[in-house]
Write a protein that holds these residues in place. Structure first.
Motif, mmCIF file in Angstrom:
data_model
loop_
_atom_site.group_PDB
_atom_site.id
_atom_site.type_symbol
_atom_site.label_atom_id
_atom_site.label_comp_id
_atom_site.label_asym_id
_atom_site.label_seq_id
_atom_site.Cartn_x
_atom_site.Cartn_y
_atom_site.Cartn_z
ATOM 1 N N ILE A 112 0.833 -1.198 0.000
ATOM 2 C CA ILE A 112 0.000 0.000 0.000
ATOM 3 C C ILE A 112 0.870 1.251 0.000
ATOM 4 O O ILE A 112 0.578 2.236 -0.697
ATOM 5 C CB ILE A 112 -0.953 -0.011 1.204
ATOM 6 N N ALA A 113 1.968 1.232 0.767
ATOM 7 C CA ALA A 113 2.868 2.385 0.791
ATOM 8 C C ALA A 113 3.494 2.617 -0.584
ATOM 9 O O ALA A 113 3.570 3.760 -1.065
ATOM 10 C CB ALA A 113 3.958 2.181 1.842
ATOM 11 N N LEU A 114 3.940 1.540 -1.234
ATOM 12 C CA LEU A 114 4.497 1.677 -2.585
ATOM 13 C C LEU A 114 3.436 2.176 -3.570
ATOM 14 O O LEU A 114 3.729 3.015 -4.438
ATOM 15 C CB LEU A 114 5.056 0.336 -3.058
ATOM 16 N N ALA A 115 2.222 1.661 -3.445
ATOM 17 C CA ALA A 115 1.151 2.085 -4.352
ATOM 18 C C ALA A 115 0.829 3.565 -4.176
ATOM 19 O O ALA A 115 0.625 4.286 -5.156
ATOM 20 C CB ALA A 115 -0.095 1.228 -4.116
ATOM 21 N N VAL A 116 0.788 4.032 -2.925
ATOM 22 C CA VAL A 116 0.516 5.451 -2.673
ATOM 23 C C VAL A 116 1.636 6.313 -3.233
ATOM 24 O O VAL A 116 1.398 7.340 -3.887
ATOM 25 C CB VAL A 116 0.335 5.697 -1.162
ATOM 26 N N GLY A 117 2.892 5.914 -2.993
ATOM 27 C CA GLY A 117 4.022 6.687 -3.507
ATOM 28 C C GLY A 117 4.047 6.750 -5.029
ATOM 29 O O GLY A 117 4.260 7.821 -5.615
ATOM 30 N N LEU A 118 3.828 5.613 -5.673
ATOM 31 C CA LEU A 118 3.814 5.596 -7.142
ATOM 32 C C LEU A 118 2.652 6.411 -7.695
ATOM 33 O O LEU A 118 2.814 7.148 -8.682
ATOM 34 C CB LEU A 118 3.732 4.148 -7.640
ATOM 35 N N ALA A 119 1.478 6.272 -7.082
ATOM 36 C CA ALA A 119 0.321 7.025 -7.561
ATOM 37 C C ALA A 119 0.544 8.530 -7.414
ATOM 38 O O ALA A 119 0.208 9.310 -8.317
ATOM 39 C CB ALA A 119 -0.933 6.597 -6.790
#
Length: 318
Positions: A112-119
């Protein structure tokens, strides 16, 4: 007005359920029209309801009923709650739940942290080729589970695997990714994260694009920096999206089967055994479908409880 004071025609209409004046007739006509309009909708929904009953409700009820039986020699015997009592004494149930807990605690927040950062990065207007980067990030999500798991198994092979070959170029000894308990968990978490980060990124990106631009402008006028905008505006506005992605990722972690079955078959030493994989082995290798049904309902209960807790913890405070 009493019944005796009514005219004969009014009394007859009242007995037949016919409104005696126009003010009563209008609501009745509207209710009748509403019921007529609902009939086509019910007919259109009937096929979907039938499929839902056949492929969801019936298997659900059947599995619950089957969990109260034990099969021996092709004969099913009623055992009541014995199958559920057996869950408390099975060490492999505890092992599989512990493995699922490790994945849940480590992999889900990381993803989720990676997804938020990429988004957040791919939502910036200054970034060039944003569409291409978004496509590349989302591509793993459209890869079939079996195909990507097989690719990871080949890449992580101890002898001749691409990952160990690249490690050898920098002087690192080969790692036994799939036959060591610690590294098998690391490999499984890495594979799942690679597969599902892009999927969650797209959902979070849609949430980012729904945030009004006036909020950013107001924050900049007030002197807020990038980090303050991210923590005070972006994250609170993404709360419903983050709840959705966290709950669905949690359910996915608890229902993990394809990746660990193909990569390690639950090994080594049951280090990557998950409840669904154990359910499969009990049901389709030992043919103990009563106990497998009990495992399934235990998993359903745990998933529901965790989802409710996550909703309560992440819901917006009054």
């Amino acid at each position: 007005m009493t019944a005796t004071s009514l005219e004969p025609g009014q009394r007859q209409a009242q007995r037949r359920g016919i409104p005696s004046n126009r003010s009563d007739a209008a609501p009745r006509r509207s209710r009748t029209l509403a019921r007529r309009l609902q009939r086509p909708g019910a007919w259109f929904a009937l096929p979907a309801a039938g499929l839902l009953a056949i492929f969801f409700a019936y298997p659900l009820v059947t599995s619950l009923w089957q969990s109260f039986f034990a099969t021996s020699g092709g004969v099913s015997t009623w055992v009541g709650l014995d199958q559920y009592a057996r869950l408390l004494e099975d060490p492999l149930i505890a092992k599989s739940l512990a493995n699922a807990g490790i994945i849940l605690v480590v992999q889900v927040p990381l993803m989720i942290a990676l997804a938020v950062g990429l988004a957040y990065l791919l939502n910036q207007s200054w970034l060039r080729f944003r569409s291409g980067f978004r496509l590349l990030t989302f591509l793993p999500a459209v890869t079939t589970l079996v195909a990507y798991a097989v690719v990871f198994r080949v890449m992580l092979a101890t002898d001749g695997g691409a990952v160990n070959q690249m490690l050898g170029l920098v002087g690192v000894a080969p790692v036994d990714w799939l036959h060591n308990e610690w590294w098998a968990r690391v490999a499984l978490i890495a594979a799942i994260t690679w597969r599902w980060t892009g999927y969650n990124m797209v959902i979070i990106l849609a949430g980012l694009q729904s945030i009004p631009g006036e909020l950013y402008e107001a924050a900049r006028i007030d002197g807020a920096g990038r980090w303050q905008i991210f923590t005070r505006i972006v994250i609170p506005q993404l709360r419903p999206v983050l709840i959705f992605t966290t709950v669905t990722s949690t359910i996915g972690a608890l229902q993990l089967f394809d990746e660990n079955w193909i990569l390690t078959e639950g090994g080594p030493s049951d280090a990557t055994l998950t409840p669904v994989l154990y359910l499969y082995k009990v049901g389709f290798r030992q043919f103990d479908f009563g106990y497998a049904s009990a495992i399934a309902w235990l998993l359903v209960t745990i998933t529901a409880v965790i989802a409710v807790v996550q909703f309560r913890l992440m819901r917006e405070k009054p």
